[in-house]
Design a protein around this motif. Structure first.
Motif, PDB file in Angstrom:
ATOM      1  N   VAL A 269       0.827  -1.209   0.000  1.00  0.00           N
ATOM      2  CA  VAL A 269       0.000   0.000   0.000  1.00  0.00           C
ATOM      3  C   VAL A 269       0.862   1.260   0.000  1.00  0.00           C
ATOM      4  CG1 VAL A 269      -1.526   1.370   1.495  1.00  0.00           C
ATOM      5  CG2 VAL A 269      -2.053  -1.023   1.032  1.00  0.00           C
ATOM      6  N   VAL A 270       1.878   1.303   0.884  1.00  0.00           N
ATOM      7  CA  VAL A 270       2.740   2.478   0.978  1.00  0.00           C
ATOM      8  C   VAL A 270       3.641   2.580  -0.253  1.00  0.00           C
ATOM      9  CG1 VAL A 270       4.555   3.586   2.330  1.00  0.00           C
ATOM     10  CG2 VAL A 270       2.696   2.407   3.496  1.00  0.00           C
ATOM     11  N   LEU A 271       4.102   1.442  -0.734  1.00  0.00           N
ATOM     12  CA  LEU A 271       4.961   1.409  -1.914  1.00  0.00           C
ATOM     13  C   LEU A 271       4.299   2.118  -3.099  1.00  0.00           C
ATOM     14  CD1 LEU A 271       7.668  -0.215  -2.918  1.00  0.00           C
ATOM     15  CD2 LEU A 271       6.016  -1.701  -4.010  1.00  0.00           C
ATOM     16  N   ASP A 272       2.985   1.920  -3.242  1.00  0.00           N
ATOM     17  CA  ASP A 272       2.300   2.446  -4.415  1.00  0.00           C
ATOM     18  C   ASP A 272       2.065   3.938  -4.377  1.00  0.00           C
ATOM     19  OD1 ASP A 272       0.608   0.725  -6.752  1.00  0.00           O
ATOM     20  OD2 ASP A 272       1.830  -0.389  -5.345  1.00  0.00           O
ATOM     21  N   VAL A 273       2.351   4.576  -3.244  1.00  0.00           N
ATOM     22  CA  VAL A 273       2.313   6.036  -3.222  1.00  0.00           C
ATOM     23  C   VAL A 273       3.509   6.589  -3.988  1.00  0.00           C
ATOM     24  CG1 VAL A 273       2.285   8.090  -1.762  1.00  0.00           C
ATOM     25  CG2 VAL A 273       1.156   6.002  -0.978  1.00  0.00           C
ATOM     26  N   ALA A 274       4.661   5.910  -3.883  1.00  0.00           N
ATOM     27  CA  ALA A 274       5.910   6.440  -4.432  1.00  0.00           C
ATOM     28  C   ALA A 274       6.406   5.746  -5.690  1.00  0.00           C
ATOM     29  CB  ALA A 274       7.004   6.360  -3.360  1.00  0.00           C
ATOM     30  N   ILE A 275       6.000   4.481  -5.916  1.00  0.00           N
ATOM     31  CA  ILE A 275       6.578   3.720  -7.023  1.00  0.00           C
ATOM     32  C   ILE A 275       6.277   4.352  -8.376  1.00  0.00           C
ATOM     33  CG2 ILE A 275       4.598   2.186  -7.381  1.00  0.00           C
ATOM     34  CD1 ILE A 275       6.601  -0.117  -7.750  1.00  0.00           C
ATOM     35  N   VAL A 276       5.193   5.133  -8.433  1.00  0.00           N
ATOM     36  CA  VAL A 276       4.770   5.748  -9.694  1.00  0.00           C
ATOM     37  C   VAL A 276       5.697   6.879 -10.120  1.00  0.00           C
ATOM     38  CG1 VAL A 276       2.859   6.969 -10.813  1.00  0.00           C
ATOM     39  CG2 VAL A 276       2.379   5.149  -9.203  1.00  0.00           C
ATOM     40  N   ASN A 277       6.357   7.521  -9.149  1.00  0.00           N
ATOM     41  CA  ASN A 277       7.101   8.748  -9.443  1.00  0.00           C
ATOM     42  C   ASN A 277       8.107   8.606 -10.573  1.00  0.00           C
ATOM     43  OD1 ASN A 277       6.522  11.054  -7.326  1.00  0.00           O
ATOM     44  ND2 ASN A 277       6.461   9.136  -6.203  1.00  0.00           N
ATOM     45  N   VAL A 278       8.930   7.555 -10.516  1.00  0.00           N
ATOM     46  CA  VAL A 278       9.992   7.388 -11.506  1.00  0.00           C
ATOM     47  C   VAL A 278       9.419   7.100 -12.895  1.00  0.00           C
ATOM     48  CG1 VAL A 278      12.026   6.038 -12.109  1.00  0.00           C
ATOM     49  CG2 VAL A 278      11.598   6.636  -9.734  1.00  0.00           C
TER      50      VAL A 278
ATOM     51  N   ASN B  99      -2.040  17.720 -15.393  1.00  0.00           N
ATOM     52  CA  ASN B  99      -2.799  16.540 -14.960  1.00  0.00           C
ATOM     53  C   ASN B  99      -1.917  15.380 -14.507  1.00  0.00           C
ATOM     54  OD1 ASN B  99      -5.240  17.775 -15.434  1.00  0.00           O
ATOM     55  ND2 ASN B  99      -5.502  16.918 -17.479  1.00  0.00           N
ATOM     56  N   LEU B 100      -0.610  15.465 -14.788  1.00  0.00           N
ATOM     57  CA  LEU B 100       0.279  14.352 -14.462  1.00  0.00           C
ATOM     58  C   LEU B 100       0.284  14.054 -12.962  1.00  0.00           C
ATOM     59  CD1 LEU B 100       2.272  12.340 -15.750  1.00  0.00           C
ATOM     60  CD2 LEU B 100       4.092  14.002 -15.327  1.00  0.00           C
ATOM     61  N   GLN B 101       0.193  15.102 -12.155  1.00  0.00           N
ATOM     62  CA  GLN B 101       0.234  14.903 -10.700  1.00  0.00           C
ATOM     63  C   GLN B 101      -0.954  14.088 -10.193  1.00  0.00           C
ATOM     64  OE1 GLN B 101      -0.888  18.027  -8.040  1.00  0.00           O
ATOM     65  NE2 GLN B 101      -1.533  19.363  -9.720  1.00  0.00           N
TER      66      GLN B 101
ATOM     67  N   LEU C  43       8.951  15.916  -7.562  1.00  0.00           N
ATOM     68  CA  LEU C  43       9.713  16.975  -8.219  1.00  0.00           C
ATOM     69  C   LEU C  43      11.122  16.521  -8.598  1.00  0.00           C
ATOM     70  CD1 LEU C  43       8.546  19.942  -5.958  1.00  0.00           C
ATOM     71  CD2 LEU C  43       7.852  19.463  -8.315  1.00  0.00           C
ATOM     72  N   LEU C  44      11.781  15.761  -7.706  1.00  0.00           N
ATOM     73  CA  LEU C  44      13.135  15.306  -8.014  1.00  0.00           C
ATOM     74  C   LEU C  44      13.144  14.347  -9.204  1.00  0.00           C
ATOM     75  CD1 LEU C  44      14.842  14.693  -4.546  1.00  0.00           C
ATOM     76  CD2 LEU C  44      15.413  16.420  -6.253  1.00  0.00           C
ATOM     77  N   THR C  45      12.112  13.524  -9.324  1.00  0.00           N
ATOM     78  CA  THR C  45      12.043  12.603 -10.464  1.00  0.00           C
ATOM     79  C   THR C  45      11.955  13.371 -11.774  1.00  0.00           C
ATOM     80  OG1 THR C  45      11.011  10.867  -9.156  1.00  0.00           O
ATOM     81  CG2 THR C  45      10.699  10.758 -11.536  1.00  0.00           C
ATOM     82  N   LEU C  46      11.096  14.377 -11.828  1.00  0.00           N
ATOM     83  CA  LEU C  46      10.984  15.194 -13.038  1.00  0.00           C
ATOM     84  C   LEU C  46      12.288  15.947 -13.301  1.00  0.00           C
ATOM     85  CD1 LEU C  46       7.371  16.647 -12.662  1.00  0.00           C
ATOM     86  CD2 LEU C  46       8.113  14.683 -14.000  1.00  0.00           C
ATOM     87  N   TYR C  47      12.928  16.425 -12.236  1.00  0.00           N
ATOM     88  CA  TYR C  47      14.205  17.130 -12.391  1.00  0.00           C
ATOM     89  C   TYR C  47      15.275  16.210 -12.977  1.00  0.00           C
ATOM     90  CZ  TYR C  47      18.670  19.210 -10.929  1.00  0.00           C
ATOM     91  OH  TYR C  47      19.953  19.693 -10.910  1.00  0.00           O
TER      92      TYR C  47
ATOM     93  N   LEU D  89      18.292  23.150   0.407  1.00  0.00           N
ATOM     94  CA  LEU D  89      19.311  22.749  -0.569  1.00  0.00           C
ATOM     95  C   LEU D  89      18.666  22.294  -1.885  1.00  0.00           C
ATOM     96  CD1 LEU D  89      21.783  20.829   1.780  1.00  0.00           C
ATOM     97  CD2 LEU D  89      22.080  23.100   0.796  1.00  0.00           C
ATOM     98  N   TYR D  90      17.538  21.585  -1.795  1.00  0.00           N
ATOM     99  CA  TYR D  90      16.822  21.178  -3.006  1.00  0.00           C
ATOM    100  C   TYR D  90      16.393  22.395  -3.822  1.00  0.00           C
ATOM    101  CZ  TYR D  90      16.262  16.251  -1.603  1.00  0.00           C
ATOM    102  OH  TYR D  90      16.478  14.942  -1.278  1.00  0.00           O
TER     103      TYR D  90
END
Length: 368
Positions: free
Chosen positions: A32-41, A56-58, A296-300, A356-357
């Motif tokens: 469940v928690v994994l699927d919050v972040a796995i999509v980013n990359v 709309n990507l977000q 944001l870091l993934t898009l960067y 720093l980001y």
């Protein structure tokens, strides 16, 4: 999950069976928690394949998160009344089917809709799983140990998601970040009836408070939608103002419903407890910083530095290992010196990292 859960006697099970049961519910929570972040990359690949707009990507992430958070309280109430194992299994089934549909999505709208459905499944799974844990392990050392394992897995799930997402997207395609849930979900579905015992809370009032859940979920969705539209239509446009006003009305309506409800999903009186209020505000700020940085870091890295999906995933190894190691150290420190000295240090370090980001250059490098 109701307050009465904490005082219920744990169900009698053999020691080995209880720890295997813990492994099953922890696996579900990790998914469940994994699927919050796995999509980013995978977002840049999804954007190209399904012709997503930048605005709309977000929603690929937000649709999941809002349904997850908005229905979470209702999920806990349903588990207490209808049965925790029953709701856990129903949630896993919904999560697994929607994961399959996510991978088969053919358009912008279909993926967002299926992600929302997946978030709904997660909102049923998570509170039921935690309730099962607390009724399986007696209060004291064993329950603390089980909760420590639960917390460590939950904390590392988001960090591991970006690494796994990069590997799967590079090796196969973005669809596989969703397909990977299917065999795991099926395994949990098979094992749950064998290992998990059914339990319910002894509640005096069996009111579901669906109106409260609908109000807060709708209010949050309108808020995010209005903020997204404001970037293109302007903050002073009539449509933006109307949407923000409607969002505020729904959120205020939620507060009114909770104040008047005979069995509120969120008893507002609990926020008189300073420790609880402070910890919730801290958790909100930390989660907002953590998950927005992944987006944001993934898009960067992929659109500015032109990293591949795999290289982007590997770039997150530092964050992943730090969370896993420091969470284990922090758990031991909390036992010795308490929470209060550690929280300000953690928040200060997070604030420095965000500053720093914000200074990342266009032609940056991994270590500079």
């Amino acid at each position: 999950m109701s307050a009465s859960t904490a005082v219920e006697a744990p169900l009698e099970q053999t020691d080995t069976r209880r720890w295997i049961a813990l492994a099953v519910i922890v696996l579900a929570q990790f998914m469940v928690v994994l699927d919050v972040a796995i999509v980013n990359v995978a977002l840049p690949s999804i954007k190209t394949d399904l012709n997503f707009s930048e605005q709309n990507l977000q929603w690929v992430i937000t649709a999941y998160s809002i349904l997850f958070g908005g229905v979470l309280l209702l999920g806990g109430r349903l588990a207490d009344i209808l049965g925790r194992r029953k709701l856990f299994i129903a949630g896993i089934a919904l999560f697994t089917v929607s994961s399959l549909l996510d991978g088969l999505a053919w358009s912008e709208g279909s993926l967002i809709a299926f992600r929302a459905l997946q978030g709904l499944g997660a909102a049923l799974v998570s509170p039921a799983a935690l309730s099962i844990l607390t009724t399986t392990f007696a209060e004291g050392r064993e329950r603390n140990r089980a909760l420590g394992i639960w917390g460590a897995v939950s904390g590392s799930g988001a960090a591991a998601g970006v690494l796994l997402g990069g590997a799967l997207t590079s090796a196969f395609s973005w669809s596989w970040i969703f397909f990977v849930n299917v065999p795991v979900g099926l395994l949990v579905l098979v094992l749950s009836p064998l290992l998990l015992r059914e339990s319910r809370a002894d509640l005096a009032d069996r009111h579901f408070d669906v109106s409260g859940a609908a109000a807060i979920t709708g209010g949050l969705m309108l808020l995010v939608y209005s903020l997204t539209r404001a970037t293109t239509h302007g903050w002073g446009s009539g449509s933006t103002i109307v949407l923000l006003a409607a969002s505020a009305a729904l959120i205020v309506g939620f507060l009114v419903i909770e104040l008047r409800s005979r069995a509120p999903l969120l008893p507002l009186g609990i926020f008189r407890l300073r420790t609880l209020s402070g910890s919730n505000v801290t958790g909100l700020l930390l989660a907002a910083a953590l998950f927005s940085q992944f987006f944001l870091l993934t898009l960067y890295m992929q659109q500015v530095l032109h990293y591949s999906a795999l290289k982007t995933g590997v770039a997150y190894v530092g964050i992943t290992l730090t969370i896993i190691i420091v969470s284990a150290v922090a758990q031991a420190l909390v036992t010795r010196i308490g929470v209060r000295p550690l929280l300000p240090i953690g928040m200060a370090l997070a604030a420095v990292a965000l500053v720093l980001y914000a200074r990342l250059p266009v032609h940056g490098h991994y270590f500079t």
